[in-house]
Design an enzyme around this catalytic site. Sequence first.
Site, PDB file in Angstrom:
ATOM      1  N   GLY A 197       4.979  -1.738   9.953  1.00  0.00           N
ATOM      2  CA  GLY A 197       4.763  -1.617   8.512  1.00  0.00           C
ATOM      3  C   GLY A 197       3.299  -1.437   8.162  1.00  0.00           C
ATOM      4  O   GLY A 197       2.420  -1.489   9.034  1.00  0.00           O
ATOM      5  N   ASP A 198       3.049  -1.122   6.887  1.00  0.00           N
ATOM      6  CA  ASP A 198       1.693  -0.967   6.358  1.00  0.00           C
ATOM      7  C   ASP A 198       0.900   0.155   7.032  1.00  0.00           C
ATOM      8  O   ASP A 198      -0.323   0.097   7.115  1.00  0.00           O
ATOM      9  CB  ASP A 198       0.901  -2.281   6.457  1.00  0.00           C
ATOM     10  CG  ASP A 198       1.585  -3.402   5.725  1.00  0.00           C
ATOM     11  OD1 ASP A 198       2.276  -3.119   4.729  1.00  0.00           O
ATOM     12  OD2 ASP A 198       1.441  -4.568   6.143  1.00  0.00           O
ATOM     13  N   GLY A 202       0.599   3.124   5.955  1.00  0.00           N
ATOM     14  CA  GLY A 202       0.015   4.039   4.966  1.00  0.00           C
ATOM     15  C   GLY A 202       1.089   4.980   4.422  1.00  0.00           C
ATOM     16  O   GLY A 202       0.790   6.086   3.965  1.00  0.00           O
ATOM     17  N   LYS A 203       2.327   4.517   4.456  1.00  0.00           N
ATOM     18  CA  LYS A 203       3.451   5.347   3.988  1.00  0.00           C
ATOM     19  C   LYS A 203       3.287   5.729   2.519  1.00  0.00           C
ATOM     20  O   LYS A 203       3.547   6.859   2.127  1.00  0.00           O
ATOM     21  CB  LYS A 203       4.785   4.584   4.166  1.00  0.00           C
ATOM     22  CG  LYS A 203       5.076   4.209   5.613  1.00  0.00           C
ATOM     23  CD  LYS A 203       6.350   3.384   5.731  1.00  0.00           C
ATOM     24  CE  LYS A 203       6.235   1.988   5.147  1.00  0.00           C
ATOM     25  NZ  LYS A 203       5.297   1.094   5.824  1.00  0.00           N
ATOM     26  N   GLY A 242       4.983  -3.264   0.259  1.00  0.00           N
ATOM     27  CA  GLY A 242       3.840  -3.064  -0.636  1.00  0.00           C
ATOM     28  C   GLY A 242       3.248  -1.726  -0.251  1.00  0.00           C
ATOM     29  O   GLY A 242       2.658  -1.605   0.816  1.00  0.00           O
ATOM     30  N   HIS A 243       3.475  -0.713  -1.079  1.00  0.00           N
ATOM     31  CA  HIS A 243       3.021   0.638  -0.757  1.00  0.00           C
ATOM     32  C   HIS A 243       1.873   1.019  -1.681  1.00  0.00           C
ATOM     33  O   HIS A 243       2.043   1.084  -2.900  1.00  0.00           O
ATOM     34  CB  HIS A 243       4.181   1.638  -0.884  1.00  0.00           C
ATOM     35  CG  HIS A 243       5.287   1.391   0.114  1.00  0.00           C
ATOM     36  ND1 HIS A 243       6.435   2.142   0.163  1.00  0.00           N
ATOM     37  CD2 HIS A 243       5.391   0.474   1.117  1.00  0.00           C
ATOM     38  CE1 HIS A 243       7.201   1.697   1.163  1.00  0.00           C
ATOM     39  NE2 HIS A 243       6.592   0.670   1.740  1.00  0.00           N
ATOM     40  N   THR A 244       0.724   1.247  -1.098  1.00  0.00           N
ATOM     41  CA  THR A 244      -0.476   1.495  -1.895  1.00  0.00           C
ATOM     42  C   THR A 244      -0.677   2.985  -2.123  1.00  0.00           C
ATOM     43  O   THR A 244      -0.610   3.770  -1.185  1.00  0.00           O
ATOM     44  CB  THR A 244      -1.713   0.934  -1.160  1.00  0.00           C
ATOM     45  OG1 THR A 244      -1.409  -0.391  -0.729  1.00  0.00           O
ATOM     46  CG2 THR A 244      -2.942   0.926  -2.054  1.00  0.00           C
ATOM     47  N   THR A 284       8.116 -12.645   3.974  1.00  0.00           N
ATOM     48  CA  THR A 284       7.327 -12.513   2.750  1.00  0.00           C
ATOM     49  C   THR A 284       7.809 -13.518   1.692  1.00  0.00           C
ATOM     50  O   THR A 284       7.207 -13.623   0.624  1.00  0.00           O
ATOM     51  CB  THR A 284       7.451 -11.089   2.168  1.00  0.00           C
ATOM     52  OG1 THR A 284       8.844 -10.825   1.928  1.00  0.00           O
ATOM     53  CG2 THR A 284       6.901 -10.048   3.126  1.00  0.00           C
ATOM     54  N   ARG A 295      29.777 -10.153   2.299  1.00  0.00           N
ATOM     55  CA  ARG A 295      30.653  -9.681   1.216  1.00  0.00           C
ATOM     56  C   ARG A 295      30.704 -10.612   0.013  1.00  0.00           C
ATOM     57  O   ARG A 295      31.714 -10.749  -0.656  1.00  0.00           O
ATOM     58  CB  ARG A 295      32.058  -9.383   1.757  1.00  0.00           C
ATOM     59  CG  ARG A 295      32.034  -8.210   2.716  1.00  0.00           C
ATOM     60  CD  ARG A 295      33.211  -8.153   3.617  1.00  0.00           C
ATOM     61  NE  ARG A 295      33.215  -9.286   4.528  1.00  0.00           N
ATOM     62  CZ  ARG A 295      34.137  -9.480   5.454  1.00  0.00           C
ATOM     63  NH1 ARG A 295      35.124  -8.643   5.571  1.00  0.00           N
ATOM     64  NH2 ARG A 295      34.057 -10.526   6.245  1.00  0.00           N
ATOM     65  N   GLN A 353       8.775  -0.882   5.426  1.00  0.00           N
ATOM     66  CA  GLN A 353       8.555  -1.574   6.700  1.00  0.00           C
ATOM     67  C   GLN A 353       8.298  -0.547   7.816  1.00  0.00           C
ATOM     68  O   GLN A 353       7.757   0.507   7.532  1.00  0.00           O
ATOM     69  CB  GLN A 353       9.733  -2.500   7.043  1.00  0.00           C
ATOM     70  CG  GLN A 353       9.825  -3.747   6.177  1.00  0.00           C
ATOM     71  CD  GLN A 353      10.462  -3.504   4.816  1.00  0.00           C
ATOM     72  OE1 GLN A 353      11.560  -2.995   4.712  1.00  0.00           O
ATOM     73  NE2 GLN A 353       9.781  -3.884   3.762  1.00  0.00           N
ATOM     74  N   GLY A 406      -0.944 -10.672   0.504  1.00  0.00           N
ATOM     75  CA  GLY A 406      -2.379 -10.910   0.666  1.00  0.00           C
ATOM     76  C   GLY A 406      -2.725 -11.570   1.995  1.00  0.00           C
ATOM     77  O   GLY A 406      -3.886 -11.881   2.261  1.00  0.00           O
ATOM     78  N   ARG A 407      -1.718 -11.775   2.861  1.00  0.00           N
ATOM     79  CA  ARG A 407      -1.985 -12.436   4.144  1.00  0.00           C
ATOM     80  C   ARG A 407      -2.833 -11.533   5.040  1.00  0.00           C
ATOM     81  O   ARG A 407      -2.672 -10.312   5.030  1.00  0.00           O
ATOM     82  CB  ARG A 407      -0.663 -12.727   4.872  1.00  0.00           C
ATOM     83  CG  ARG A 407       0.131 -13.835   4.254  1.00  0.00           C
ATOM     84  CD  ARG A 407       1.425 -14.057   5.017  1.00  0.00           C
ATOM     85  NE  ARG A 407       2.335 -12.918   4.893  1.00  0.00           N
ATOM     86  CZ  ARG A 407       3.478 -12.803   5.557  1.00  0.00           C
ATOM     87  NH1 ARG A 407       3.837 -13.748   6.414  1.00  0.00           N
ATOM     88  NH2 ARG A 407       4.252 -11.759   5.380  1.00  0.00           N
ATOM     89  N   ARG A 418      -3.791  -9.362   8.076  1.00  0.00           N
ATOM     90  CA  ARG A 418      -2.966  -8.681   9.075  1.00  0.00           C
ATOM     91  C   ARG A 418      -3.600  -8.851  10.454  1.00  0.00           C
ATOM     92  O   ARG A 418      -4.819  -8.796  10.583  1.00  0.00           O
ATOM     93  CB  ARG A 418      -2.869  -7.193   8.744  1.00  0.00           C
ATOM     94  CG  ARG A 418      -2.152  -6.905   7.442  1.00  0.00           C
ATOM     95  CD  ARG A 418      -2.175  -5.397   7.127  1.00  0.00           C
ATOM     96  NE  ARG A 418      -1.529  -5.084   5.866  1.00  0.00           N
ATOM     97  CZ  ARG A 418      -1.899  -4.083   5.072  1.00  0.00           C
ATOM     98  NH1 ARG A 418      -2.908  -3.308   5.389  1.00  0.00           N
ATOM     99  NH2 ARG A 418      -1.256  -3.857   3.946  1.00  0.00           N
TER     100      ARG A 418
END
Length: 422
Positions: A11-12, A14-15, A39-41, A127, A141, A222, A300-301, A303
């Site tokens: 993940g992260d 830069g998608k 979280g997509h920037t 998260t 279900r 992700q 904000g953790r 990486r």
Amino acid sequence: MNTVIVGTQWGDEGKGKIIDILSENVDYVVRYQGGNNAGHTVVAGSREYIFHLMPSGILHKGKICCIGNGVVVDPQVLLQEINNLRASKINIFGRLKISSLAHVILPYHRILDLLRETKRANKIGTTGRGIGPCYADKISRCGIRMIDLLNPKVLRDKLKDNLKEKNEVFKKVYGHPGFDFDKIYKEYLSYGRLFSSYITNTHLLLNKASKDKKDILFEGAQGTFLDIDFGTYPFVTSSSATSGGACIGTGVPPVKIDKVIGVAKAYTTRVGEGPFPTEFSRSFGCFIRDKGNEFGATTGRPRRCGWFDAVMLKEAVLLNGISELAIMKIDVLDGLKTIKICTAYKYKGKAFSEFPYDLEVLKGLKPVYKQMRGWPKTINNPKRYRDLHPCAREYLERLSGILKSKISMISVGSAREATIFK
Ligand code: GDP
Ligand code: IMO
Ligand code: MG
């Protein structure tokens, strides 16, 4: 052309940036899995937007943005995102479509996510957004879907039934007082009213679009190694983050997918717990984390950072059917003397050229590195491939060679303009 954009690491990658750029030339953008754990920037001009549920193409006028059936929706977070866009004068009217079949995150999912983590010996480092418990209810279900928010009777019956069981578990297992039916019922009915004009059968809409030869971008959240099946289980998320998830999570069949683009950082990062073969030592890790501003866009953790892992990437290319790669954040490696690429692993004298899924092996292995020459800071704002330092190009060509994939985009900064198309 229907294109899936998929994360190839943890993940992260830069998608968000890539989706935003490619959105300009498509008609539809659809998120297919995950929830507001993502979280997509997107950096547009002087503004930075972080999208959690909203597809990252939303800044482009006229583009239809869908939240697919494979996504889990926290209505509170979605409302906040809609309000933020309104405040930024971005018109989403008629452009945002939410699948009636998407599952809804309820307060008990969020709390259970947190309580489970405190009880686990091996914490996942989720998260805390209720993602896992919501997907668990979907599979069990007993989930509540967006369409249920529009039907007071169905919502009442489902919620009553759920709370009967859940409140007992909360009290007996976790010593938690449980949840009040009336409060949740009222709140979620009001979300139904607020979102009614957005809720629709997105699977029909997207299939019609595809039939009409419209272009669709499928936005993965992700990354491959957080995928529920192919990730470093159990240190994964609860959805199918690989490209196959794009079909399940939107109702667009596999024969309609034309291309898969993989997004990878020029190094590796991971938030949360779990094995990480190429993780840097503490001090170098802090150095790169600060240089690359590697702090989670959602929590904000800090990486965790490490070298590029070509063993992982090869697996990602295979699993996702990637034919093109976008390599991100190459600028963060500027100024290093040497740069390493992990090409194999060693464990107890045995070499692995394929990703090992045994947790003990994953935790104990030693990466085998190919060492490359680094490069000084690149000239400001390189625009063309040839503007990159020869050693940076050598690094990229080596990656492309090992992965047997074309590198079609290289990102040298967070801005839209800081992108080289090859
Ligand atoms: P996503 O979850 O895959 O969309 O990625 P995130 O948004 O969580 O994290 C990527 C971060 O890197 C964001 O802060 C981006 O603005 C930033 N970013 C993207 N591309 C580049 C790049 O080429 N260089 C630098 N320095 N930052 C980048
Ligand atoms: P984007 O889309 C990075 C990680 C969490 C944790 C694990 C499980 O921005 O790339 P969850 O809350 O999903 O049950 O947590 O997955 N995780 C992510 N890491 N980027 C993400 O999304 C992530 N979404 C979940 O840190 O390790
Ligand atoms: Mg992110």
